[in-house]
Structures are given as structure tokens and as C-alpha cells.
Design a protein around this motif. Structure first.
Motif, PDB file in Angstrom:
ATOM      1  N   GLY A   1     -81.060  56.695  47.960  1.00  0.00           N
ATOM      2  CA  GLY A   1     -79.955  56.611  48.923  1.00  0.00           C
ATOM      3  C   GLY A   1     -78.600  56.573  48.256  1.00  0.00           C
ATOM      4  O   GLY A   1     -77.647  57.223  48.703  1.00  0.00           O
ATOM      5  N   LEU A   2     -78.485  55.806  47.174  1.00  0.00           N
ATOM      6  CA  LEU A   2     -77.220  55.755  46.435  1.00  0.00           C
ATOM      7  C   LEU A   2     -76.958  57.070  45.723  1.00  0.00           C
ATOM      8  O   LEU A   2     -75.810  57.528  45.655  1.00  0.00           O
ATOM      9  CB  LEU A   2     -77.229  54.600  45.425  1.00  0.00           C
ATOM     10  N   PHE A   3     -78.005  57.694  45.203  1.00  0.00           N
ATOM     11  CA  PHE A   3     -77.853  59.005  44.572  1.00  0.00           C
ATOM     12  C   PHE A   3     -77.269  60.005  45.575  1.00  0.00           C
ATOM     13  O   PHE A   3     -76.372  60.788  45.240  1.00  0.00           O
ATOM     14  CB  PHE A   3     -79.199  59.506  44.025  1.00  0.00           C
ATOM     15  N   GLN A   4     -77.740  59.954  46.818  1.00  0.00           N
ATOM     16  CA  GLN A   4     -77.241  60.866  47.852  1.00  0.00           C
ATOM     17  C   GLN A   4     -75.783  60.573  48.186  1.00  0.00           C
ATOM     18  O   GLN A   4     -74.988  61.494  48.382  1.00  0.00           O
ATOM     19  CB  GLN A   4     -78.101  60.777  49.112  1.00  0.00           C
ATOM     20  N   ILE A   5     -75.413  59.307  48.232  1.00  0.00           N
ATOM     21  CA  ILE A   5     -74.011  58.943  48.487  1.00  0.00           C
ATOM     22  C   ILE A   5     -73.121  59.513  47.390  1.00  0.00           C
ATOM     23  O   ILE A   5     -72.071  60.102  47.670  1.00  0.00           O
ATOM     24  CB  ILE A   5     -73.856  57.415  48.609  1.00  0.00           C
ATOM     25  N   VAL A   6     -73.531  59.360  46.135  1.00  0.00           N
ATOM     26  CA  VAL A   6     -72.761  59.893  45.005  1.00  0.00           C
ATOM     27  C   VAL A   6     -72.653  61.411  45.126  1.00  0.00           C
ATOM     28  O   VAL A   6     -71.577  61.987  44.917  1.00  0.00           O
ATOM     29  CB  VAL A   6     -73.391  59.468  43.668  1.00  0.00           C
ATOM     30  N   ALA A   7     -73.741  62.082  45.460  1.00  0.00           N
ATOM     31  CA  ALA A   7     -73.731  63.541  45.608  1.00  0.00           C
ATOM     32  C   ALA A   7     -72.806  63.963  46.742  1.00  0.00           C
ATOM     33  O   ALA A   7     -72.041  64.935  46.605  1.00  0.00           O
ATOM     34  CB  ALA A   7     -75.149  64.056  45.854  1.00  0.00           C
ATOM     35  N   ASP A   8     -72.841  63.237  47.865  1.00  0.00           N
ATOM     36  CA  ASP A   8     -71.967  63.557  48.998  1.00  0.00           C
ATOM     37  C   ASP A   8     -70.496  63.368  48.626  1.00  0.00           C
ATOM     38  O   ASP A   8     -69.638  64.165  49.012  1.00  0.00           O
ATOM     39  CB  ASP A   8     -72.317  62.695  50.211  1.00  0.00           C
ATOM     40  N   GLU A   9     -70.209  62.305  47.893  1.00  0.00           N
ATOM     41  CA  GLU A   9     -68.823  62.058  47.469  1.00  0.00           C
ATOM     42  C   GLU A   9     -68.353  63.155  46.510  1.00  0.00           C
ATOM     43  O   GLU A   9     -67.210  63.604  46.588  1.00  0.00           O
ATOM     44  CB  GLU A   9     -68.702  60.684  46.811  1.00  0.00           C
ATOM     45  N   ALA A  10     -69.232  63.585  45.619  1.00  0.00           N
ATOM     46  CA  ALA A  10     -68.881  64.666  44.692  1.00  0.00           C
ATOM     47  C   ALA A  10     -68.603  65.952  45.471  1.00  0.00           C
ATOM     48  O   ALA A  10     -67.625  66.656  45.190  1.00  0.00           O
ATOM     49  CB  ALA A  10     -69.993  64.876  43.674  1.00  0.00           C
ATOM     50  N   ALA A  11     -69.443  66.238  46.469  1.00  0.00           N
ATOM     51  CA  ALA A  11     -69.246  67.442  47.282  1.00  0.00           C
ATOM     52  C   ALA A  11     -67.930  67.386  48.055  1.00  0.00           C
ATOM     53  O   ALA A  11     -67.322  68.420  48.327  1.00  0.00           O
ATOM     54  CB  ALA A  11     -70.422  67.621  48.246  1.00  0.00           C
TER      55      ALA A  11
END
Length: 169
Positions: A143-153
Motif C-alpha cells: 500500500g505504501l509502495f503504491q502511494i509512493v508510485a502515485d506521488e511520483a506519477a
């Protein structure tokens, strides 16, 4: 200063607090962050309706800061915390974070987590003073990995970002 659940009628005021707090990024050459739109009233309303939005209010009951939290895996994740610059450095952010920690403990969660800018003085260095610790990228739960990926995007990775965590137990 008092912390309480945010009221539906205050959601637009919360957006204005975030806009004012965001202006501080302009002086650091981060105009894109200053110009980033806060969550919509409808998005804020979801947090508020689910009891995951708190406001710090002054003696008149007007919001001067707020915090949103959500569950991410076994963690309570701070989605947003903002304090109006005119009320900064008075412990409001710390009290809001403690409110989120209390919520997380009440939910039986393990950590309080957040993502933040590593080199912004009122971001990662501040949270580290509050006993948050860096979470290495290879230790991020999905879940945190996805948050980081979304923020990067969304373009936030242009500046160094960190995931920070503090145990709740």
C-alpha cells in the motif's frame, strides 16, 4: 487550541489552510507544490464522514490546521497535515499527529506513516524530531509502495521524497 473532528461546513476552510501552507514552498523553488490544488470538498467529505479528518481550532472555533488519515495495510497513514502559516511553530502539527496516532491505536494498527519531502525544513527534519524514522524503499509494504508510485506519477518525485514511520505500539 483544541483538536476535534472536522465539520462538514469547514471543508472549504481546510482547503484554504492547505493553500496558505503550500505557499511556503514557493520560496524554496517549488512553485508547482505551492500551486497544487488541495483535495476537493467531496474528497475531504469522505474523510470527514468516516471520522478520519480532524481540525485544530482556535478560541473562536475556526480551523487553523487539519489532518486526514487513512488505513494502509496495518498502518495509519497521514494523507495530509497542514497548519496555517500564521499559527506555525505552536505545536499544532504535533497535536494533530498525536490525534492520528490515537486513532491508529484505536484501530489496532501498528505504525503511523507519512510521505514527505526530505530536504524541506518543516517536512522530514521536523517529523524526525517527532520520532519518525525513514522507511527504506525495499521495506515498503504494498500500500505504501503504491502511494509512493502515485506521488511520483503526479510529479512529486522531482524533489527528494521519504516515507517515514513511527510505531504506535
Amino acid at each position: 487550541m483544541r483538536i476535534r473532528s472536522a465539520a462538514p461546513a469547514e471543508l472549504q476552510a481546510l482547503r484554504e489552510i492547505e493553500r496558505a501552507a503550500g505557499e511556503q514552498f514557493r520560496a524554496l523553488g517549488m512553485a508547482e507544490i505551492a500551486e497544487d490544488e488541495p483535495l476537493s470538498v467531496d474528497e475531504l467529505a469522505e474523510f470527514q464522514a468516516e471520522g478520519r479528518a480532524w481540525a485544530a481550532v482556535d478560541a473562536d472555533g475556526s480551523p487553523v490546521g487539519y489532518l486526514l488519515v487513512k488505513r494502509v495495510g496495518a498502518d495509519a497513514h497521514v494523507e495530509q497535515v497542514s497548519v496555517h502559516p500564521s499559527r506555525a511553530r505552536r505545536g499544532i502539527g504535533r497535536r494533530l499527529l498525536e490525534t492520528a496516532a490515537d486513532w491508529g491505536r484505536g484501530q489496532g494498527l501498528v505504525n503511523l506513516t507519512l510521505t514527505t519531502f526530505d530536504e524541506v525544513p518543516w517536512n522530514a527534519p521536523y517529523y524526525r524530531r517527532l520520532d519518525f524514522h525513514d522507511v527504506p524503499d525495499d521495506a515498503l509494504e504494498p500500500g505504501l509502495f503504491q502511494i509512493v508510485a502515485d506521488e511520483a506519477a503526479a510529479g512529486l518525485a522531482r524533489w527528494p521524497r521519504m516515507v517515514l514511520s513511527r510505531p504506535l505500539v
